[in-house]
Motif scaffolding. Structure first.
Motif, PDB file in Angstrom:
ATOM      1  N   ILE A 270       0.580  -1.046   0.184  1.00  0.00           N
ATOM      2  CA  ILE A 270      -0.420  -0.116   0.060  1.00  0.00           C
ATOM      3  C   ILE A 270       0.761   1.313  -0.139  1.00  0.00           C
ATOM      4  CG2 ILE A 270      -1.780   0.718   0.971  1.00  0.00           C
ATOM      5  CD1 ILE A 270      -2.474  -0.691   0.225  1.00  0.00           C
ATOM      6  N   PRO A 271       0.665   2.380  -1.024  1.00  0.00           N
ATOM      7  CA  PRO A 271       1.816   3.250  -1.132  1.00  0.00           C
ATOM      8  C   PRO A 271       1.457   3.956   0.145  1.00  0.00           C
ATOM      9  CG  PRO A 271      -0.595   3.792  -1.945  1.00  0.00           C
ATOM     10  CD  PRO A 271      -0.818   2.089  -1.816  1.00  0.00           C
ATOM     11  N   ALA A 272       2.220   3.835   1.632  1.00  0.00           N
ATOM     12  CA  ALA A 272       2.076   4.524   2.284  1.00  0.00           C
ATOM     13  C   ALA A 272       3.479   5.885   2.643  1.00  0.00           C
ATOM     14  CB  ALA A 272       2.550   3.627   3.757  1.00  0.00           C
ATOM     15  N   THR A 273       3.068   7.028   3.074  1.00  0.00           N
ATOM     16  CA  THR A 273       4.038   7.478   3.483  1.00  0.00           C
ATOM     17  C   THR A 273       4.920   8.317   4.256  1.00  0.00           C
ATOM     18  OG1 THR A 273       2.012   9.221   4.271  1.00  0.00           O
ATOM     19  CG2 THR A 273       2.471   9.098   1.835  1.00  0.00           C
ATOM     20  N   THR A 274       4.982   7.641   5.266  1.00  0.00           N
ATOM     21  CA  THR A 274       5.600   7.232   6.515  1.00  0.00           C
ATOM     22  C   THR A 274       5.223   6.314   7.689  1.00  0.00           C
ATOM     23  OG1 THR A 274       4.973  10.577   6.906  1.00  0.00           O
ATOM     24  CG2 THR A 274       5.817   8.605   8.539  1.00  0.00           C
ATOM     25  N   LEU A 275       6.226   5.949   7.781  1.00  0.00           N
ATOM     26  CA  LEU A 275       5.944   5.255   9.382  1.00  0.00           C
ATOM     27  C   LEU A 275       6.261   5.621  10.582  1.00  0.00           C
ATOM     28  CD1 LEU A 275       5.336   1.984  10.429  1.00  0.00           C
ATOM     29  CD2 LEU A 275       7.810   1.906   9.574  1.00  0.00           C
TER      30      LEU A 275
ATOM     31  N   LYS B 288       9.841  -4.901  13.948  1.00  0.00           N
ATOM     32  CA  LYS B 288      11.476  -5.105  13.061  1.00  0.00           C
ATOM     33  C   LYS B 288      11.395  -5.224  10.960  1.00  0.00           C
ATOM     34  CE  LYS B 288      14.162  -7.899  16.866  1.00  0.00           C
ATOM     35  NZ  LYS B 288      14.703  -8.589  16.893  1.00  0.00           N
ATOM     36  N   GLU B 289       9.645  -6.119  10.971  1.00  0.00           N
ATOM     37  CA  GLU B 289       9.918  -6.774   9.552  1.00  0.00           C
ATOM     38  C   GLU B 289       8.826  -5.712   8.801  1.00  0.00           C
ATOM     39  OE1 GLU B 289       6.717  -9.369   6.168  1.00  0.00           O
ATOM     40  OE2 GLU B 289       6.801  -9.207   9.162  1.00  0.00           O
ATOM     41  N   ALA B 290       8.135  -4.498   9.958  1.00  0.00           N
ATOM     42  CA  ALA B 290       7.548  -2.734   9.905  1.00  0.00           C
ATOM     43  C   ALA B 290       8.402  -2.127   8.770  1.00  0.00           C
ATOM     44  CB  ALA B 290       6.944  -2.584  10.457  1.00  0.00           C
ATOM     45  N   MET B 291       9.856  -2.018   9.792  1.00  0.00           N
ATOM     46  CA  MET B 291      11.395  -0.744   9.856  1.00  0.00           C
ATOM     47  C   MET B 291      11.626  -1.965   8.291  1.00  0.00           C
ATOM     48  SD  MET B 291      11.905  -0.401  13.781  1.00  0.00           S
ATOM     49  CE  MET B 291      13.315   0.783  12.881  1.00  0.00           C
ATOM     50  N   LYS B 292      12.089  -2.194   8.108  1.00  0.00           N
ATOM     51  CA  LYS B 292      12.493  -3.430   7.500  1.00  0.00           C
ATOM     52  C   LYS B 292      11.777  -2.835   5.904  1.00  0.00           C
ATOM     53  CE  LYS B 292      14.763  -7.424   5.187  1.00  0.00           C
ATOM     54  NZ  LYS B 292      14.751  -9.021   5.308  1.00  0.00           N
ATOM     55  N   ILE B 293      10.903  -3.141   5.878  1.00  0.00           N
ATOM     56  CA  ILE B 293       9.956  -3.021   4.714  1.00  0.00           C
ATOM     57  C   ILE B 293      10.118  -1.240   4.184  1.00  0.00           C
ATOM     58  CG2 ILE B 293       8.078  -3.169   3.442  1.00  0.00           C
ATOM     59  CD1 ILE B 293       6.753  -5.758   5.134  1.00  0.00           C
ATOM     60  N   ALA B 294       9.823  -0.666   5.833  1.00  0.00           N
ATOM     61  CA  ALA B 294      10.454   0.716   4.883  1.00  0.00           C
ATOM     62  C   ALA B 294      11.145   1.614   4.469  1.00  0.00           C
ATOM     63  CB  ALA B 294       9.345   1.261   6.057  1.00  0.00           C
ATOM     64  N   THR B 295      11.822   0.932   5.344  1.00  0.00           N
ATOM     65  CA  THR B 295      13.255   1.264   4.147  1.00  0.00           C
ATOM     66  C   THR B 295      13.731   0.745   3.222  1.00  0.00           C
ATOM     67  OG1 THR B 295      14.460   1.039   6.643  1.00  0.00           O
ATOM     68  CG2 THR B 295      16.027   0.804   4.801  1.00  0.00           C
ATOM     69  N   ASN B 296      13.484  -0.945   3.278  1.00  0.00           N
ATOM     70  CA  ASN B 296      13.694  -0.756   1.681  1.00  0.00           C
ATOM     71  C   ASN B 296      12.573  -0.362   0.448  1.00  0.00           C
ATOM     72  OD1 ASN B 296      15.209  -3.126   2.448  1.00  0.00           O
ATOM     73  ND2 ASN B 296      14.060  -4.467   2.710  1.00  0.00           N
TER      74      ASN B 296
ATOM     75  N   PRO C  46       9.699   7.123   5.241  1.00  0.00           N
ATOM     76  CA  PRO C  46      10.489   7.506   6.011  1.00  0.00           C
ATOM     77  C   PRO C  46       9.977   7.425   7.607  1.00  0.00           C
ATOM     78  CG  PRO C  46       9.405   9.251   4.413  1.00  0.00           C
ATOM     79  CD  PRO C  46       8.982   8.372   4.004  1.00  0.00           C
ATOM     80  N   ILE C  47      10.593   6.999   8.590  1.00  0.00           N
ATOM     81  CA  ILE C  47      10.096   6.394   9.589  1.00  0.00           C
ATOM     82  C   ILE C  47      10.680   7.468  10.656  1.00  0.00           C
ATOM     83  CG2 ILE C  47      10.627   4.493  11.183  1.00  0.00           C
ATOM     84  CD1 ILE C  47      11.832   2.839   9.139  1.00  0.00           C
ATOM     85  N   LEU C  48       9.710   7.589  11.361  1.00  0.00           N
ATOM     86  CA  LEU C  48       9.770   8.660  12.786  1.00  0.00           C
ATOM     87  C   LEU C  48       9.790   8.673  13.364  1.00  0.00           C
ATOM     88  CD1 LEU C  48       7.337  11.822  10.707  1.00  0.00           C
ATOM     89  CD2 LEU C  48      10.620  11.412  10.669  1.00  0.00           C
ATOM     90  N   GLU C  49      10.583   8.347  14.591  1.00  0.00           N
ATOM     91  CA  GLU C  49       9.694   8.463  16.377  1.00  0.00           C
ATOM     92  C   GLU C  49       9.600   8.652  16.911  1.00  0.00           C
ATOM     93  OE1 GLU C  49      13.942   7.920  18.845  1.00  0.00           O
ATOM     94  OE2 GLU C  49      13.584   6.181  19.389  1.00  0.00           O
ATOM     95  N   VAL C  50       8.642   8.834  17.378  1.00  0.00           N
ATOM     96  CA  VAL C  50       7.863   9.763  17.970  1.00  0.00           C
ATOM     97  C   VAL C  50       7.632   9.484  19.809  1.00  0.00           C
ATOM     98  CG1 VAL C  50       6.693  11.053  15.555  1.00  0.00           C
ATOM     99  CG2 VAL C  50       5.354   8.549  17.241  1.00  0.00           C
ATOM    100  N   MET C  51       6.945  10.742  20.116  1.00  0.00           N
ATOM    101  CA  MET C  51       6.528  10.243  22.027  1.00  0.00           C
ATOM    102  C   MET C  51       5.329   9.645  21.459  1.00  0.00           C
ATOM    103  SD  MET C  51       9.520  10.614  23.231  1.00  0.00           S
ATOM    104  CE  MET C  51       8.920  10.747  24.951  1.00  0.00           C
TER     105      MET C  51
END
Length: 341
Positions: A112-117, A130-138, A142-147
């Motif tokens: 699905i054409p996501a824009t931000t994780l 881990k899988e979500a971050m790996k797919i997003a990286t590939n 963009p991966i944003l760490e938020v509170m």
């Protein structure tokens, strides 16, 4: 006095006439014609214009049949995606936030054409994270760490994000007839679900989940006065929304008639139906199961369009079943009957 009175009246008349001098030429440009009014089908925003555009797209895609008979929705022509659905973007809508680890991972797997994780700070790194971050990286998402308070805000009131959230563009709906054509092209017996008057996205999510679990190939929703695929539906479907395509019908009754012309058997669910679900004799046919709203059931026109109205036997102490549960029971029974053939 008379003369004065008459003079006054004459003056008043002359003054009134004086105001009217030349009035016939004023605003002449505003009264000039602007040419003939375009036909309804030539106006892109008009329903007839949208039907014409959809008809042209359907013909261009190689559709068969009489003009206008198989055009049940407004959108068509997008390429088939990795999730197996041909989908059309809704314009003018804001992006949705998909929350929950299973839903996020399933959406990413389906490309699905996501824009931000969004990932919560100090989140527990299990296999899904881990899988979500790996797919997003590939995929260069963009991966944003938020509170966590920020994730709580994104998830909305009552939303459960489990430390993960995914921003996705508006859902892209399939065309009902194209959806059917895709199923037939795969040499499968169609099993679709149509929703009539259902407005709760949690019911849609549950029905999507059941459709995918019991071999259904898609769900059809009306364009108006109906639930849409939003974040709540994504969440309830536990990722099934990424695998089971949803088609949008401009007019549900006309869509069902078009499906019937293509050989699909329309099966309506209602507690007062004259056909009992167990041992249904039409399970081997191409079927679309129509589920009505919990309060009103099937609308009159939809019920009249159905080939049969089927009821699910329940205890007299229970008035009715939830729409999602009724759809699940029916899909299971059809799946079971097909498996024994």
């Amino acid at each position: 006095m008379k003369g004065s009175s008459g003079k006054s009246r004459a003056g008043a008349v002359r003054k009134s006439k004086g105001k009217q001098v030349g009035s016939g030429g004023q605003g002449r440009q505003a009264l000039e014609g602007k040419g003939p009014t375009p036909k309804a089908e030539d106006r892109a925003w008009h329903p007839a214009g949208k039907r014409k555009a959809a008809e042209e797209r359907y013909r261009a895609s190689g559709g068969k049949g009489k003009p206008g008979q198989n055009v049940a929705g407004q959108r068509g022509g997008a390429p088939r995606g990795a999730s197996g659905a041909s989908r059309r973007a809704k314009t003018g809508d804001e992006s949705e936030i998909v929350t929950g680890r299973n839903s996020v991972v399933e959406a990413l797997r389906a490309r699905i054409p996501a824009t931000t994780l969004y990932v919560a700070a100090r989140v527990e790194m299990d296999d899904r994270v881990k899988e979500a971050m790996k797919i997003a990286t590939n995929r260069n998402i963009p991966i944003l760490e938020v509170m966590r308070p920020e994730l709580d805000r994104l998830a909305g009131e009552g939303g459960v994000h489990q430390g993960l959230a995914l921003k996705v563009p508006p859902y892209e709906y399939a065309h009902p007839i194209e959806l059917l054509d895709e199923v037939l092209a795969r040499d499968e017996t169609p099993l679709l679900v149509a929703l009539d008057g259902i407005t709760d996205p949690r019911n849609l999510g549950a029905i999507l989940r059941s459709t995918g679990a019991f071999g259904g190939q898609g769900v059809i929703v009306p364009q108006r006065r109906s639930v849409s695929v939003n974040a709540a539906a994504w969440k309830t479907s536990a990722g099934a929304a990424a695998r089971v395509p949803v088609a949008m019908a401009a007019n549900l009754t006309q869509t069902l008639k078009s499906l019937k012309e293509r050989g699909v058997f329309v099966l309506g669910l209602d507690g007062d139906g004259d056909v009992s679900l167990p041992g249904l004799t039409w399970a081997d046919r191409p079927i679309v199961v129509v589920v009505g709203s919990e309060g009103k059931g099937l609308s009159r026109l939809v019920a009249e369009t159905c080939d049969a109205i089927v009821s699910i036997p329940i205890e007299s102490s229970t008035e009715s079943l939830n729409a999602g549960i009724a759809a699940s029971v029916t899909l299971y029974e059809i799946s079971k009957l097909r498996a024994t053939e």
